[in-house]
Design a protein around this motif. Structure first.
Motif, PDB file in Angstrom:
ATOM      1  N   PRO A 457       0.794  -1.231   0.000  1.00 15.75           N
ATOM      2  CA  PRO A 457       0.000   0.000   0.000  1.00 15.75           C
ATOM      3  C   PRO A 457       0.829   1.286   0.000  1.00 15.75           C
ATOM      4  O   PRO A 457       0.239   2.367  -0.013  1.00 15.75           O
ATOM      5  N   PHE A 458       2.148   1.168   0.007  1.00 15.04           N
ATOM      6  CA  PHE A 458       2.984   2.373   0.069  1.00 15.04           C
ATOM      7  C   PHE A 458       3.530   2.758  -1.305  1.00 15.04           C
ATOM      8  O   PHE A 458       4.283   3.712  -1.453  1.00 15.04           O
ATOM      9  N   THR A 459       3.144   1.949  -2.297  1.00 19.30           N
ATOM     10  CA  THR A 459       3.616   2.161  -3.668  1.00 19.30           C
ATOM     11  C   THR A 459       2.864   3.304  -4.328  1.00 19.30           C
ATOM     12  O   THR A 459       1.639   3.385  -4.245  1.00 19.30           O
ATOM     13  N   SER A 460       3.606   4.162  -4.995  1.00 20.50           N
ATOM     14  CA  SER A 460       2.991   5.341  -5.618  1.00 20.50           C
ATOM     15  C   SER A 460       2.422   5.015  -7.004  1.00 20.50           C
ATOM     16  O   SER A 460       3.060   4.291  -7.773  1.00 20.50           O
ATOM     17  N   PRO A 461       1.256   5.568  -7.315  1.00 21.04           N
ATOM     18  CA  PRO A 461       0.797   5.506  -8.700  1.00 21.04           C
ATOM     19  C   PRO A 461       1.766   6.306  -9.566  1.00 21.04           C
ATOM     20  O   PRO A 461       2.545   7.114  -9.041  1.00 21.04           O
ATOM     21  N   LYS A 462       1.723   6.101 -10.878  1.00 19.20           N
ATOM     22  CA  LYS A 462       2.483   6.976 -11.774  1.00 19.20           C
ATOM     23  C   LYS A 462       2.058   8.411 -11.464  1.00 19.20           C
ATOM     24  O   LYS A 462       0.852   8.663 -11.271  1.00 19.20           O
ATOM     25  N   PRO A 463       2.988   9.351 -11.403  1.00 15.52           N
ATOM     26  CA  PRO A 463       2.652  10.707 -10.951  1.00 15.52           C
ATOM     27  C   PRO A 463       1.442  11.300 -11.675  1.00 15.52           C
ATOM     28  O   PRO A 463       0.587  11.925 -11.048  1.00 15.52           O
ATOM     29  N   ASN A 464       1.350  11.046 -12.994  1.00 17.69           N
ATOM     30  CA  ASN A 464       0.220  11.646 -13.723  1.00 17.69           C
ATOM     31  C   ASN A 464      -1.082  10.871 -13.549  1.00 17.69           C
ATOM     32  O   ASN A 464      -2.089  11.195 -14.167  1.00 17.69           O
ATOM     33  N   GLU A 465      -1.058   9.823 -12.726  1.00 18.17           N
ATOM     34  CA  GLU A 465      -2.289   9.051 -12.510  1.00 18.17           C
ATOM     35  C   GLU A 465      -2.757   9.117 -11.063  1.00 18.17           C
ATOM     36  O   GLU A 465      -3.723   8.455 -10.695  1.00 18.17           O
ATOM     37  N   LYS A 479      -1.589   2.649 -13.173  1.00 13.75           N
ATOM     38  CA  LYS A 479      -0.280   1.977 -13.208  1.00 13.75           C
ATOM     39  C   LYS A 479       0.592   2.520 -12.079  1.00 13.75           C
ATOM     40  O   LYS A 479       0.442   3.666 -11.655  1.00 13.75           O
ATOM     41  N   ALA A 480       1.487   1.647 -11.606  1.00 15.99           N
ATOM     42  CA  ALA A 480       2.318   2.024 -10.466  1.00 15.99           C
ATOM     43  C   ALA A 480       3.747   2.296 -10.914  1.00 15.99           C
ATOM     44  O   ALA A 480       4.202   1.765 -11.924  1.00 15.99           O
ATOM     45  N   ASN A 481       4.437   3.089 -10.134  1.00 12.01           N
ATOM     46  CA  ASN A 481       5.877   3.242 -10.309  1.00 12.01           C
ATOM     47  C   ASN A 481       6.551   2.083  -9.578  1.00 12.01           C
ATOM     48  O   ASN A 481       7.230   2.260  -8.577  1.00 12.01           O
ATOM     49  N   ALA A 482       6.280   0.883 -10.069  1.00 12.58           N
ATOM     50  CA  ALA A 482       6.801  -0.328  -9.419  1.00 12.58           C
ATOM     51  C   ALA A 482       7.567  -1.145 -10.454  1.00 12.58           C
ATOM     52  O   ALA A 482       7.286  -1.058 -11.648  1.00 12.58           O
ATOM     53  N   TYR A 483       8.538  -1.910  -9.961  1.00 15.72           N
ATOM     54  CA  TYR A 483       9.430  -2.636 -10.873  1.00 15.72           C
ATOM     55  C   TYR A 483       9.901  -3.913 -10.206  1.00 15.72           C
ATOM     56  O   TYR A 483      10.036  -3.979  -8.983  1.00 15.72           O
ATOM     57  N   ASP A 484      10.120  -4.918 -11.007  1.00 17.64           N
ATOM     58  CA  ASP A 484      10.691  -6.177 -10.530  1.00 17.64           C
ATOM     59  C   ASP A 484      11.937  -6.481 -11.342  1.00 17.64           C
ATOM     60  O   ASP A 484      11.955  -6.231 -12.549  1.00 17.64           O
ATOM     61  N   MET A 485      12.948  -7.045 -10.678  1.00 22.49           N
ATOM     62  CA  MET A 485      14.056  -7.579 -11.455  1.00 22.49           C
ATOM     63  C   MET A 485      13.849  -9.079 -11.587  1.00 22.49           C
ATOM     64  O   MET A 485      13.533  -9.756 -10.600  1.00 22.49           O
ATOM     65  N   VAL A 486      13.998  -9.567 -12.811  1.00 25.81           N
ATOM     66  CA  VAL A 486      13.705 -10.973 -13.089  1.00 25.81           C
ATOM     67  C   VAL A 486      14.969 -11.649 -13.616  1.00 25.81           C
ATOM     68  O   VAL A 486      15.681 -11.088 -14.452  1.00 25.81           O
TER      69      VAL A 486
END
Ligand code: ASP
Length: 595
Positions: A457-465, A479-486
């Motif tokens: 719940p601490f993840t930010s939405p894309k700033p323009n969203e 969409k979130a400013n979130a990322y995974d390394m795979v």
């Protein structure tokens, strides 16, 4: 002094030196009046030779496997050299020795190809850890942690500890809880991650934090999960997503260089979550091989769909009728699959874990002709256009699945991985890294009948969203400013840019169905802290155990943990969890009401 050298150290250049070694007896071989002993320690194995003059002493002090032995003698050249070990050119002509401790006969042989089963080795894990192959894994783990720490230290990160006894705020997984004797009826929780603490540290101004830290999650243990596991947990202030991706791409490349000697020069590929789902059927694609998915139905004209409909009714693939998704993969070089092989694949997709109603296949022969399981219903030109859509090449076997969107995507993904495995495309010594970005902020939970945070719940939405948080009908699109390394089809790290404004965080909690009071009760400390100058910040955490396992070429994280738990979450060596004394219960004022 117990020893002058280790058991892995001496070479032919040490010839004639008088030395003392100490270690464990690996093997004893008696040839008439001469006895050979392999002495082992963490560093290796050295052969000891006990000559005739020591026979009486040996009779008085018989040696056994795993005895702790100290031996003094002269380094000499072996007549029978062993090129497989670094000390293989020498042996020690023993002049005196001392048994430092005896050992009972170990329950399994302490060597690479041991006779001990899994359970037995876990029960006597301290003996298992003496084995060379287990030791190698533990050494690799240390090498990874050392590399990560070195890199982060040089980038100005500070290792700061955060507490283990915290407040229970279950979100996602279940918390492990610890009763408080001094506060009867109240419980601490063990952290699922240091998430809120690292954010508080940013507010405190420690703008680059890391910790190699235990996390605790009381989840049902699916394959290869541990209730306590380790993360390389990191957070940075005054950063955008790009800064984080660059910094941690650097860290993982550094680890690869230090631990595996592999230099990554190129920038890591970045794939949107949507593309990952569309082309690989999951959000952690294994890009060591191609075989991308083709969505047939979504690409098909209405007419084509009718063709599928005809086929379904005729062949009993009822699910094609209302299939939300029809998808295909082209498997290279498999057009010669026999009836038996295609039947077996059909059974494979019908297994409950995969849950498909059936499998349609088309063999694209090298001469350009096409033969399919649905020839009765399609003419060659339709099949050709299908092959084209799937970008199939002569020699390929096209496999088609259809059904409900989510399940079918998952099944296609599993089928792709399975075929990749069967064809040897998933080599454990090949490493392919990528970033998956632009995750949805929420996902809908049928079980809770509400949106839940996809990351946390601490993840930010894309700033323009961010403004879309005001409109419940839009939650699914944010969409979130979130990322995974795979890495090789495994998520090895994941993080996000965080919300740092109180009002946005409150809207987020509200979107997750939390009342103002509940949000205040659970996260009042964080909301309060946001009012005292919270800087923009973001971070990531890497699954340290998993990263080690993949680098070590193994499927199992247990192999890379010194004292792991079994699949039922038990430590079979300690026999934990266990009951506690009545006195302890009384002190805690706890009474059971077991069902
Ligand atoms: N705390 C997160 C997790 O454990 C990672 C992060 O967002 O940094 O998944």
């Amino acid at each position: 002094m117990y020893r002058t050298h280790t058991c892995g150290e001496l070479r032919i250049t040490d010839k004639n030196k008088l030395i003392t070694l100490a270690g464990w007896v690996q093997t004893i071989r008696k040839f008439g009046a001469i006895t050979f002993v392999d002495l082992r320690d963490r560093y290796g194995i050295t052969q000891l030779l006990f000559g005739e003059s020591l026979n009486n002493l040996l009779d008085e002090n018989p040696l056994g496997r795993e005895f702790v032995l100290q031996a003094t003698g002269t380094v000499s050249e072996r007549s029978n050299k062993n090129p497989n070990i670094p000390t293989g050119e020498i042996e020690i002509i023993v002049s005196s020795f001392k048994v430092l401790n005896k050992s009972v006969v170990p329950p399994f042989t302490i060597q690479d190809d041991t006779d001990g089963g899994d359970d037995l080795r876990m029960k006597y894990r301290y003996l298992d850890l003496r084995r060379n192959i287990v030791k190698k894994n533990i050494e690799l783990r240390y090498a990874v942690s050392r590399a990560a720490r070195n890199y982060l230290h040089h980038q100005g990160f500070m290792d700061i500890e955060t507490p283990f006894l915290i407040k229970s705020t279950p979100e996602g997984a279940r918390d492990f809880v610890v009763p408080s004797r001094m506060n009867p009826g109240q419980f601490y929780a063990l952290p699922q991650s240091p998430q809120t603490f690292k954010q508080l540290l940013m507010i405190s101004g420690y703008d680059r934090y890391y910790q190699v830290v235990k996390c605790f999650r009381d989840e049902d243990l699916r394959a290869d999960r541990q209730p306590e596991f380790t993360q390389i947990d990191c957070e940075m202030s005054f950063v955008e997503q790009e800064d984080i991706l660059n910094t941690f791409e650097g860290m993982v490349k550094f680890i690869f260089k230090e631990v595996k000697g592999i230099e990554y020069t190129e920038k890591l590929e970045r794939m949107s979550w949507e593309d990952a789902m569309r082309y690989y059927g999951n959000d952690k694609p294994d890009i060591r091989f191609g075989m991308k998915l083709t969505e047939l139905k979504s690409n098909y004209s209405g007419e084509d769909r009718n063709i599928f409909k005809k086929e379904i009714e005729a062949s009993g693939f009822k699910v094609f009728n209302d299939a939300e998704l029809v998808g295909a993969i082209s498997v290279p070089g498999c057009c010669d699959y026999t009836r038996k092989q295609t039947d077996e694949l059909t059974e494979w997709v019908k297994r409950p874990q995969i849950g498909m109603a059936g499998l349609v296949f088309a063999k694209y022969h090298s001469d350009g002709s096409l033969k399919s399981s649905v020839d009765k219903f399609f003419d060659e030109s339709t099949l050709k256009s299908l092959a084209e859509k799937c970008q199939a090449k002569p020699g390929d076997l096209i496999l088609i699945l259809a059904g409900k969107e989510e399940r079918t995507r998952k099944a296609l993904s599993e089928l792709r991985l399975e075929m990749g495995e069967r064809l040897g495309f998933r080599k454990p010594d090949e490493f392919k890294l990528l970033w998956v970005v632009d995750f949805p902020l929420f996902e809908f939970s049928e079980e809770d009948n509400r949106y839940v945070a996809r990351h946390h719940p601490f993840t930010s939405p894309k700033p323009n969203e961010i403004h879309l948080l005001d409109d419940a009908s839009q939650y699914g699109t944010i969409k979130a400013n979130a990322y995974d390394m795979v890495l090789n089809g495994n998520e090895i790290g994941g993080g996000s840019i965080r919300i740092f404004q109180r009002d946005v965080q409150e809207k987020m909690f509200a979107a997750l169905g939390m009342s103002k009071e509940e949000a205040q009760h659970k996260f009042g400390f964080l909301l309060g802290a946001f009012e005292y100058g919270a800087p923009p910040h973001g971070g990531i955490a890497f699954g340290f155990d998993r990263l080690c396992a993949i680098l070590g070429g193994s499927e199992s994280i247990r192999d890379f943990i010194a004292f792991p738990k079994n699949n039922a979450g038990r430590d079979v060596m300690l026999d934990a969890p266990s009951t506690i004394d009545d006195k302890q219960l009384e002190e805690l004022q706890i009474r059971f009401n077991l069902k």
